[in-house]
Design an enzyme around this catalytic site. Structure first.
Site, PDB file in Angstrom:
ATOM      1  N   TYR A  34       8.338   2.669   2.532  1.00 47.00           N
ATOM      2  CA  TYR A  34       8.809   2.397   1.181  1.00 47.00           C
ATOM      3  C   TYR A  34      10.166   3.065   0.984  1.00 47.00           C
ATOM      4  O   TYR A  34      11.075   2.492   0.377  1.00 47.00           O
ATOM      5  CB  TYR A  34       7.804   2.920   0.149  1.00 47.00           C
ATOM      6  CG  TYR A  34       6.444   2.282   0.275  1.00 47.00           C
ATOM      7  CD1 TYR A  34       6.183   1.035  -0.286  1.00 47.00           C
ATOM      8  CD2 TYR A  34       5.414   2.913   0.963  1.00 47.00           C
ATOM      9  CE1 TYR A  34       4.931   0.438  -0.165  1.00 47.00           C
ATOM     10  CE2 TYR A  34       4.161   2.332   1.089  1.00 47.00           C
ATOM     11  CZ  TYR A  34       3.926   1.094   0.524  1.00 47.00           C
ATOM     12  OH  TYR A  34       2.697   0.515   0.652  1.00 47.00           O
TER      13      TYR A  34
ATOM     14  N   GLU B 139      -1.363  -7.142  15.187  1.00 47.78           N
ATOM     15  CA  GLU B 139       0.030  -7.370  15.555  1.00 47.78           C
ATOM     16  C   GLU B 139       0.521  -6.406  16.636  1.00 47.78           C
ATOM     17  O   GLU B 139       1.690  -6.433  16.999  1.00 47.78           O
ATOM     18  CB  GLU B 139       0.916  -7.257  14.315  1.00 47.78           C
ATOM     19  CG  GLU B 139       0.632  -8.352  13.304  1.00 47.78           C
ATOM     20  CD  GLU B 139       1.502  -8.269  12.072  1.00 47.78           C
ATOM     21  OE1 GLU B 139       2.403  -7.402  12.005  1.00 47.78           O
ATOM     22  OE2 GLU B 139       1.288  -9.080  11.160  1.00 47.78           O
TER      23      GLU B 139
END
Length: 172
Positions: free
Chosen positions: A99, A162
């Protein structure tokens, strides 16, 4: 006219929502902010209009890395949220960002000293097109797994799927 359909994934049931060939929402059943700002309940059920998205998801869950730009996406949100979601689209498979890194990127673009990570977190959390706009690839700068609307367990499973090594991450 808006349409919806259900997609059964290895992680659970997702609802797809959109119109005119554009995907506006993709939510895990029970997800926080499910259908926010959309009238999902009154949409017509039709999986045919989501063939491309379903194909993309099938390939994704089969271990491929389909290109996000193959799809016509139309998430609804403020200009700030749109800016954050555009940044999310650039995070490659198998990688994460924080973030704070997204906040710094936006601050640099706006030529301001800093941008609040909480504002970015709010925009990431309200991403209406989960998986495809990869909000699950955003973590706390300390390695914490925060704020995934589909649940931390789902976030971990998507990252592992992933190829991300999640051993260094932790749930606060």
């Amino acid at each position: 006219m808006n349409y919806k359909c259900t997609y059964i994934s290895p992680l659970g049931e997702y609802t797809l929502f959109g119109n005119k060939g554009r995907l506006m929402g993709l939510w895990l059943k029970g997800q926080k902010y499910f259908g926010e700002n959309y009238n999902v309940e009154n949409a017509l059920t039709d999986s045919h209009c989501f063939r491309e998205v379903i194909n993309w998801l099938d390939r994704y869950f089969a271990g491929e890395k389909p290109d996000i730009f193959e799809l016509s996406l139309a998430p609804s949100g403020s200009s700030f949220r749109q800016e954050v979601w555009e940044i999310l689209k650039q995070i490659p498979y198998g990688q994460t960002t924080s973030y704070a890194e997204i906040s710094a990127q936006i601050a640099q673009r706006k030529k301001i000293d800093k941008m609040a990570s909480q504002a970015v977190g709010n925009a990431v959390g309200h991403n209406p097109i989960s998986i495809i706009i990869p909000c699950h690839r955003v973590v706390g700068k300390d390695g914490s797994l925060r704020g995934y609307a589909g649940g931390i367990d789902t976030k971990i499973e998507l990252l592992k799927h992933e190829g991300v090594n999640t051993d260094t991450f932790f749930a606060p």
